[in-house]
Design a protein around this motif. Structure first.
Motif, short mmCIF file in Angstrom:
data_model
loop_
_atom_site.label_atom_id
_atom_site.label_comp_id
_atom_site.label_asym_id
_atom_site.label_seq_id
_atom_site.Cartn_x
_atom_site.Cartn_y
_atom_site.Cartn_z
N VAL A 1 -98.27 13.15 26.82
CA VAL A 1 -97.15 12.40 26.24
C VAL A 1 -97.12 12.57 24.74
N VAL A 2 -98.28 12.48 24.10
CA VAL A 2 -98.34 12.61 22.65
C VAL A 2 -97.95 14.01 22.21
N LYS B 1 -94.19 14.23 21.96
CA LYS B 1 -93.67 13.44 20.85
C LYS B 1 -93.93 14.10 19.50
N LEU C 1 -91.57 17.04 19.01
CA LEU C 1 -90.23 16.54 18.70
C LEU C 1 -90.14 16.04 17.27
N TYR C 2 -91.19 15.38 16.80
CA TYR C 2 -91.19 14.87 15.43
C TYR C 2 -91.12 16.01 14.42
N ILE D 1 -95.13 8.50 17.43
CA ILE D 1 -94.57 8.10 18.73
C ILE D 1 -93.40 7.13 18.52
N SER E 1 -90.34 8.99 17.41
CA SER E 1 -89.74 9.88 18.40
C SER E 1 -89.18 9.15 19.61
N LYS E 2 -89.32 7.83 19.65
CA LYS E 2 -88.89 7.09 20.84
C LYS E 2 -87.43 7.31 21.18
N SER F 1 -84.37 11.63 21.30
CA SER F 1 -83.79 12.50 22.32
C SER F 1 -82.85 11.70 23.20
N ASP G 1 -86.50 1.64 24.64
CA ASP G 1 -87.23 2.53 23.73
C ASP G 1 -87.30 1.94 22.33
N ALA H 1 -90.66 0.88 20.28
CA ALA H 1 -90.93 1.33 18.91
C ALA H 1 -91.20 0.15 17.99
#
Length: 835
Positions: free
Chosen positions: A239-240, A243, A246-247, A291, A294-295, A298, A312, A316
Motif C-alpha cells: 500500500v505504501v 502511495k 503517486l506522491y 499517505i 495521496s489519499k 486519484s 478518504d 487523511a
C-alpha cells in the motif's frame, strides 16, 4: 563688506556698465502663485496649490529654469532654492566638460514630454472654444484626459464572524469578490427562502459537524504523538509503495521537498529495521504524511462518505492529527533536514485535503519565519569552514523556494500580505539537475543543465524568475491605500503576458504539472487586475480590452484544468482556488456588461418585511424564520445579452459557457473531497443570474414567464444543482444507517407540499403585458416540486427512493429547494466546515 571695498567698486570705470549688464534673477515659484503672492511648493509641471485650486492651466514657470533642470525621484522638478535648479555634477575623472548621465537625460526628456502634453491639451481646449464660437461642436475625444476619467475602484474585502472570532479576506481572495456583487447576494437570498424544510436539513448538517468535532476532540486527547503510534499508522508495504509513487508523480516534479535517491535508501532501511523496532520516528512520520497527501489524489469510483466528508479525506484528517501531535513534541533547538521536510509535507497535506484552511496563512508564515531564523534565505556560501555540505546547500535552496511559493499562494488566496514583502534574500536558485546527479557525499557542485532540459527542479527555477513581480502585485492589490491607474494595469498585463509567453515548453508527462502550475500562478493575476475594469466595458469602450483579457485568461485556466482532469491529475484542482475565482469573476463581469430591457423593473425585492427597520428588532425577528432580521441587500434585474454590440455578445456568450465548465470542474472536487458545498452553490447561483444564451424572448415579457428563463426556473435550477450533490452524498454513505443519514432521510420524508411554496411573489410585470384580470404585480404560480416528491418516493419504497441497503437511486430526479438562509447566514451553514 567694508566701506572701502564698496567705494572702490563704485569708483570703478566699469561700475555703470556692470549695473546695466546684471541679469534678472530667476523666478523659482510659478507665475500664478507669484502673482497672487501665495506660497508655491515649486513642483513641476503643476504645483500643488494650482492643482488643488483648479488652475492647472495657469501654472507656468520661468523658462530659464528648464535649461539647468534637476528632477527628483518622482519625476517632479524641485525648486526650493537656486541650487535646486543647478545642473547635477556628473563628471568623468574630474572633467567638468563631461556629458551628463543617461539617467538625467531620460528624466529631462520625460519632463519635456509632460510639458508638451500639457501644452497640447491647452491648445485643444482653445481650438474647441474657437470651434464652439463658430458653431462647430467641440470634440470630447480631443479633450479626453485618462486620469480625470479613471474609475474609482473600491476596496474589496470580507469580514466574517463576530466579536474576536472573526475572519478577514483581502482583495486578492476569491471570496472577497462577492462583497461587490450585490446582485448575487439578492439572488441567493431569494433562492434560499424557497423551502423552509431546508432549515431542518441545515440543522442535520450542523448537528453532524458538531458531533464530528466532539469526536475529534476526544480522539485528540487520546493521541500522544509517540513513535509507536506513528509506526502503527504505517500500513503494509504494498500500500505504501503505491502511495509513494503517486506522491512523487504529483508533487516532486514541482514543489521539491524530498531527495528521491536518499528517500529510497531510507525507505529500504525502514522496512528492513521495522521488525526490530529501531526505526526513526521522523521517517515514519514522513511516510504517514505522504499517505495523507495521496489519499484523495486519484479518482475513486467507489468513493464513500462519512457524513458530509469523504472517507478518504476523513482518513487523511486522522493521519494529520497524529503527525501534528508527533511534531509538537519535537524540539526546535536541533533542526534537521527531516524537520523542514515534515513541516512542508504537513502544510501541503492540509491544503490538498482542504483541512484547516483558516490557519493556512498563519502556518505558512510561521514556516517562512522558521526558515529565516535558520538563515535559509541567505546565500549558503556565507557559512564558511565547510559546515554545510554541497548536498545540504542544494536542499536548503530547494526547500526555501518551495516554502516561498507555498506562503505566497496562501497570501493571495487569503488576501493578506506575504512575509516576502520587503524581504531581502540572496539564496541562490536551485540547480537544474536531476536528483541522481548529486548525493549526500557530493564534494563539488555539479554543473547546471539548460532550462530547456526539464528536471524535477525546473519548476522552482522558472518560478523564481517571476516571484518578484508576483510578490509586488500581491502587495499592491492587498494594500487599500494603493491607487492603481488603468495605465498601471496595462503595464502589469504586458509584463505578465510576456512572462507567460516566455515559459519553456517541456515535453513528457513529468512536466505536465510543472507547466500548468507556472501558467496558473501568472494568469490568476490577469483576472484580479482586469476584473474591476472589465465590469465597465459596456459603459466605456476604453476598457473592452480588460473584458477580453478576463475571458481569455479564464479560457486558459479552465483549459489547463480540463487537460489535468482528463489525465487523472487532481492535485492542482484540490489545493488551488483558480476555478472558483474564474467562475465568480466571469459571472460578475458578464452581468455588468449585459443590458436591461427597456421595460425592466426591479425583479427581486428584499425579503425583509416592511416593518423590519433597525429600530424594530422585534418585528424583524417575527418576519424572519431565523428569529433575527435579514440583512439589507441589492435588488436584482434580469439581464439580456447585449445584441447591439457584437464583441460584447460574443464575450458574454463565451464567458457563460466557461462558467458552466467551471461548475463541472468544481463538482469533481466536491464529490472527491466532500467539501466546498458553499462554493459550489455560489457558482450555481452565479449562473442563475446571467442571461440565457438560447432564448430570444425578452426576459421580462409574459411569454418568457412561462418558459425555462423565468425566475422560478432560474431559482429551481440553481438550487437543484446544489441539493443534487447533497443527495449524492447521502447515496454514497459508508454507513447508511448512521445518525446523519437517518436524520437527513427523515427530514426529507417529513417534507410536505406546503413547505414547497416559494416566497417569490414580487416579480414585476410591465403594465402593458398584464393579463386580463390581474394586477401589474401578481404572484406567480409557486408550487415547486422537490422534497415532497422525494417524500412520496420514500413512502412508496420505489427504486427512485431508498433501496434495501439504504442507498439512493435516480439521483437526477431527487431535488429539493433550499430555504431559510439569507446570503450572509449561508456562510454559517458551510456544510464543508472549512471556510
Amino acid at each position: 563688506m567694508s566701506n572701502k571695498s564698496a567705494e572702490s567698486r563704485d569708483n570703478s570705470p566699469d561700475a555703470s556698465l556692470e549695473k546695466h549688464a546684471s541679469k534678472k534673477r530667476k523666478v523659482l515659484s510659478c507665475y500664478a502663485c507669484r502673482n497672487r503672492k501665495m506660497k508655491c511648493d515649486r513642483v513641476y509641471p503643476i504645483c500643488g496649490r494650482c492643482q488643488k485650486n483648479g488652475r492647472a492651466d495657469q501654472c507656468t514657470y520661468d523658462r530659464r529654469l528648464f535649461d539647468d533642470l534637476t528632477v527628483n525621484a518622482d519625476g517632479h522638478m524641485e525648486s526650493s532654492g537656486a541650487a535646486s535648479f543647478a545642473p547635477p555634477n556628473h563628471t568623468l575623472h574630474g572633467d567638468p566638460s563631461a556629458a551628463i548621465s543617461s539617467d538625467a537625460l531620460s528624466w529631462k526628456m520625460r519632463v519635456q514630454e509632460r510639458r508638451l502634453e500639457t501644452i497640447e491639451r491647452k491648445l485643444d481646449r482653445v481650438s474647441n472654444i474657437k470651434g464652439a464660437s463658430l458653431g462647430v461642436a467641440p470634440s470630447h475625444l480631443d479633450d479626453f484626459d485618462a486620469q480625470a476619467h479613471e474609475p474609482i475602484v473600491q476596496e474589496e474585502m470580507m469580514f466574517r464572524g463576530r466579536g474576536f472570532k472573526t475572519q478577514f479576506y483581502g482583495s486578492t481572495s476569491p471570496l472577497s469578490v462577492i462583497t461587490q456583487f450585490g446582485e448575487l447576494q439578492a439572488f441567493t437570498r431569494e433562492a434560499m427562502m424557497a423551502d423552509t424544510s431546508m432549515m431542518r436539513i441545515r440543522g442535520d448538517f450542523k448537528a453532524f459537524r458538531n458531533r464530528r468535532k466532539e469526536t475529534k476532540k476526544e480522539r485528540e486527547r487520546k493521541v500522544q504523538g509517540s513513535d509507536a503510534e506513528i509506526l502503527d499508522l504505517v500500513p503494509e508495504k504494498s500500500v505504501v509503495d503505491a502511495k509513494v509513487v503517486l506522491y512523487f508523480q504529483a508533487f516532486e516534479t514541482s514543489y521539491r521537498i524530498l531527495h528521491e535517491p536518499t528517500f529510497w535508501n531510507e525507505y529500504r532501511t525502514f522496512w528492513e529495521q521495522r521488525q526490530s523496532g529501531e526505526v526513526a520516528g521522523s521517517f515514519a512520520t514522513i511516510l504517514v504524511l505522504i499517505i495523507a497527501l495521496s489519499k484523495c489524489l486519484s479518482a475513486n469510483e467507489a468513493n464513500v462518505f462519512i457524513g458530509d466528508s469523504s472517507a478518504d479525506r476523513e482518513s487523511a484528517s486522522d493521519l494529520l492529527e497524529a503527525c501534528d501531535a508527533w511534531l509538537s513534541r519535537q524540539s526546535r533547538k536541533h533542526l534537521t533536514l527531516h524537520f523542514f521536510q515534515l513541516q512542508c509535507l504537513s502544510l501541503l497535506a492540509k491544503r490538498v485535503n482542504c483541512l484547516r484552511l483558516k490557519q493556512d496563512w498563519v502556518t505558512s508564515g510561521d514556516l517562512i519565519r522558521l526558515a529565516m531564523a535558520s538563515g535559509m534565505h541567505r546565500n549558503s556560501a556565507l557559512i564558511v569552514g565547510g559546515r554545510v555540505s554541497e548536498f545540504e546547500k542544494e536542499m536548503r535552496r530547494r526547500l526555501w523556494v518551495t516554502m516561498m511559493e507555498l506562503e505566497l499562494q496562501s497570501s493571495i488566496d487569503c488576501g493578506l500580505q506575504s512575509s516576502l514583502c520587503g524581504l531581502h534574500f540572496d539564496s541562490q536558485p536551485p540547480a537544474n539537475i536531476p536528483d541522481e546527479a548529486f548525493s549526500t557525499d557530493l564534494t563539488q557542485a555539479p554543473s547546471n543543465r539548460p532550462i530547456e532540459h526539464f528536471t524535477s527542479t525546473s519548476y522552482l527555477i522558472v518560478s523564481l524568475r517571476s516571484l518578484p513581480l508576483r510578490t509586488h502585485l500581491m502587495q499592491l492589490l492587498n494594500n487599500p491605500t494603493t491607487k492603481l491607474q488603468y495605465s498601471d494595469v496595462l503595464h502589469y498585463d504586458a509584463q505578465l503576458s510576456s512572462l507567460i509567453s516566455s515559459l519553456p515548453s517541456w515535453d513528457g508527462p513529468q512536466a505536465t504539472t510543472a507547466s500548468a502550475l507556472l501558467d496558473l500562478q501568472l494568469r490568476q493575476f490577469l483576472l484580479i487586475l482586469h476584473r474591476p475594469y472589465a465590469k465597465l466595458a459596456s459603459k466605456n469602450p476604453h476598457y473592452s480590452f480588460s473584458f477580453t483579457a478576463c475571458v481569455d485568461a479564464a479560457n486558459g485556466i479552465l483549459t489547463l484544468y480540463d487537460e489535468l482532469n482528463n489525465k487523472g491529475i487532481l492535485s492542482l484542482n484540490h489545493f488551488r482556488n483558480d476555478v472558483l475565482r474564474t467562475a465568480i469573476t466571469l459571472s460578475q463581469v458578464v452581468y455588468h456588461n449585459s443590458v436591461f430591457p427597456p421595460s425592466s423593473e426591479r425583479t427581486f425585492a428584499e425579503r425583509t418585511p416592511p416593518g423590519n427597520t433597525p429600530g424594530s428588532a422585534d418585528a424583524a425577528a417575527r418576519g424572519s424564520p431565523f428569529g433575527y432580521p435579514f440583512p439589507p441587500g441589492s435588488y436584482l434585474k434580469i439581464v439580456q445579452l447585449p445584441h447591439q454590440n457584437f464583441l460584447a455578445t460574443t464575450l458574454c456568450t463565451s464567458a457563460i459557457a466557461f462558467i458552466e465548465r467551471a461548475r463541472s470542474l468544481y463538482e469533481h472536487k466536491v464529490m472527491r473531497l466532500g467539501t466546498g458545498y458553499m462554493e459550489y452553490w455560489l457558482i450555481s447561483a452565479s449562473i442563475g443570474i446571467l442571461p440565457s444564451t438560447t432564448s430570444g424572448l425578452p426576459i421580462t415579457s409574459i411569454a418568457s414567464l412561462t418558459n425555462n428563463d423565468d425566475i422560478r426556473s432560474r431559482v429551481r435550477k440553481a438550487v437543484d444543482r446544489t441539493t443534487a450533490l447533497c443527495f449524492r452524498v447521502l447515496a454514497m454513505q459508508k454507513d447508511p444507517g448512521n445518525s446523519f443519514a437517518s436524520s437527513l432521510r427523515s427530514t426529507i420524508a417529513d417534507a410536505s407540499p406546503s413547505d414547497m411554496r416559494t416566497p417569490i411573489s414580487n416579480v414585476v410585470v410591465p403594465t402593458g403585458n398584464t393579463p386580463k384580470g390581474m394586477s401589474a404585480e401578481f404572484p406567480l404560480p409557486t408550487l415547486l416540486p422537490g422534497a415532497a416528491g422525494m417524500a412520496a418516493a420514500l413512502n412508496e419504497g420505489s427504486r427512485s427512493g431508498v433501496g434495501p441497503e439504504g442507498s439512493w437511486d435516480g439521483l437526477q430526479d431527487m431535488q429539493i429547494d433550499m430555504a431559510g438562509w439569507s446570503f450572509p447566514d449561508f456562510w454559517a451553514f458551510d456544510m464543508g466546515g472549512d471556510f
